[in-house]
Design an enzyme around this catalytic site. Structure first.
Site, mmCIF file in Angstrom:
data_model
loop_
_atom_site.group_PDB
_atom_site.id
_atom_site.type_symbol
_atom_site.label_atom_id
_atom_site.label_comp_id
_atom_site.label_asym_id
_atom_site.label_seq_id
_atom_site.Cartn_x
_atom_site.Cartn_y
_atom_site.Cartn_z
ATOM 1 N N ALA A 35 6.033 -97.090 -9.009
ATOM 2 C CA ALA A 35 6.053 -95.727 -9.535
ATOM 3 C C ALA A 35 4.916 -95.508 -10.533
ATOM 4 C CB ALA A 35 7.395 -95.438 -10.191
ATOM 5 N N LYS A 47 6.556 -100.877 -11.225
ATOM 6 C CA LYS A 47 5.142 -101.062 -10.873
ATOM 7 C C LYS A 47 4.670 -100.068 -9.813
ATOM 8 C CE LYS A 47 5.366 -105.906 -12.191
ATOM 9 N NZ LYS A 47 4.940 -105.673 -13.574
ATOM 10 N N ALA A 52 1.958 -101.786 -18.006
ATOM 11 C CA ALA A 52 1.404 -100.925 -16.956
ATOM 12 C C ALA A 52 -0.129 -100.834 -16.967
ATOM 13 C CB ALA A 52 2.006 -99.516 -16.990
ATOM 14 N N ALA A 53 -0.787 -101.642 -17.802
ATOM 15 C CA ALA A 53 -2.261 -101.615 -17.801
ATOM 16 C C ALA A 53 -2.784 -102.023 -16.414
ATOM 17 C CB ALA A 53 -2.807 -102.554 -18.858
ATOM 18 N N GLY A 54 -2.152 -103.053 -15.840
ATOM 19 C CA GLY A 54 -2.563 -103.499 -14.500
ATOM 20 C C GLY A 54 -2.258 -102.449 -13.444
ATOM 21 N N ASP A 55 -1.129 -101.767 -13.596
ATOM 22 C CA ASP A 55 -0.772 -100.701 -12.641
ATOM 23 C C ASP A 55 -1.804 -99.577 -12.701
ATOM 24 O OD1 ASP A 55 1.541 -102.130 -12.090
ATOM 25 O OD2 ASP A 55 2.712 -101.049 -13.597
HETATM 26 O O1 RIB Z 1 3.945 -103.195 -14.740
HETATM 27 C C1 RIB Z 1 4.781 -102.633 -15.712
HETATM 28 C C2 RIB Z 1 6.130 -102.392 -15.147
HETATM 29 O O2 RIB Z 1 6.739 -103.612 -14.853
HETATM 30 C C3 RIB Z 1 7.118 -101.704 -16.078
HETATM 31 O O3 RIB Z 1 7.030 -100.310 -16.041
HETATM 32 C C4 RIB Z 1 8.446 -102.261 -15.636
HETATM 33 O O4 RIB Z 1 9.250 -101.321 -15.000
HETATM 34 C C5 RIB Z 1 8.116 -103.413 -14.714
HETATM 35 O O5 RIB Z 1 8.312 -103.072 -13.422
#
Ligand code: RIB
Length: 308
Positions: free
Chosen positions: A42, A40, A254-257
């Site tokens: 990275a 998350k 990773a949409a939220g990230d």
């Molecule tokens: O938010 C998505 C991430 O959650 C993924 O890339 C995985 O590594 C987990 O950390």
């Protein structure tokens, strides 16, 4: 442009595409397996770098090939990786992700080096941590490293009056109320908000109520995301709804990230909170149409800036 410091996790994601997420006791065949950069923290640092921000990441990997790949991937989009520790005795974090035909996922994490990013570890370099915080304007964190570390950095950041953004993922139930005090923005989705508050978030009214209970704990702004149903900004002055663009999601990893990163970047560029939310929504609407975590992050030109 303001500088952003991301403090958080790095994982190598092992992604399996499968018709459905297996139930307890069930064995099914997956279609495909890939190893791809994630984590998350990275993912957020990567997205800020790829979208053109000034960003440094503080985290930890193991002394192995996954760790080197993850650092290289961040460096390739301009992230300053000089504060990513390489630990001798811990492996790089890994995430085992199943993606079903609807693009929904389930994730199991092996924290490895992320779990070793303790206050003691970063405290050993307290002077440099202070400098990093002092030299940044916005601090972005998630909950995939020890909570004590997030708390430690948050308190230091608050003492320097920096803007603090916490993406409370993965959400856990036992966070002390005092943790939330002084955080400028949190961005839970409906499920995370329900875990954090212990209350249902099935309706918009329930989400607003949950968000208000986070305000009572000391958070200044709650951005509650509701996937394709838009998001809500709740603060002491008002509650605002933001509609989201309808897209066909193939992978929500990773949409939220991506949202958090684009939001932070837009704030760093001096945009209003409302415009930053619109920018975050647009970035994540693109990310869900692609596979992978960091692999799904759009570049600047791809984001239609008209609404942002
Ligand atoms: O938010 C998505 C991430 O959650 C993924 O890339 C995985 O590594 C987990 O950390």
């Amino acid at each position: 442009m303001k500088k952003i410091l991301v403090v958080g996790s790095l994982n190598m994601d092992c992604v399996i595409e499968t018709p459905h997420i297996p139930r307890a006791g069930e064995t099914i065949s997956g279609r495909n397996v890939v190893f791809t950069p994630g984590g998350k923290g990275a993912n957020q640092a990567y997205a800020i770098g790829k979208l053109g921000g000034s960003v440094k990441m503080l985290g930890a990997v193991g002394k192995d090939s996954f760790g080197q790949t993850l650092k290289n991937n961040l460096a390739n989009v301009g992230v300053d990786v000089s504060e990513i520790s390489v630990l001798e005795h811990e492996p790089t974090g890994q995430a085992f992700i199943s993606i079903d035909d609807e693009g929904e996922n389930s994730i199991i994490i092996i924290p490895g080096a992320n779990g070793a990013l303790t206050p003691e570890l970063i405290g050993k370099k307290e002077e440099s941590l202070k400098k990093n915080i002092e030299n940044s304007d916005i601090i972005v964190m998630q909950l995939e490293i020890p909570l004590e570390t997030v708390t430690y950095v948050k308190e230091l950041a608050a003492s320097f009056q920096k803007t603090i953004i916490v993406d409370p993922a993965p959400a856990v139930t036992d966070i002390p109320d005092s943790f939330w005090n002084g955080i400028d923005y949190i961005k839970p989705n409906e499920t995370e908000l329900s875990i954090l508050t212990g209350k249902p978030t099935g309706t918009r009214e329930e989400i607003i109520e949950g968000a208000k209970s986070m305000l009572h704990k000391g958070v200044r702004n709650v951005i509650a995301t509701m996937g394709g149903k838009g998001c809500l900004l709740v603060n002491k002055d008002s509650t605002q709804f933001f509609e989201s663009r309808s897209v066909k999601a193939i992978d929500t990893t990773a949409a939220g990230d991506c949202f958090t990163a684009a939001f932070a970047l837009a704030l760093a560029e001096g945009k209003s909170c409302q415009k930053a939310i619109a920018f975050g929504q647009e970035a994540s609407a693109i990310a869900v149409t692609r596979k992978g975590a960091q692999a799904s992050i759009p570049n600047r030109q791809e984001i239609t800036e008209t609404s942002c």
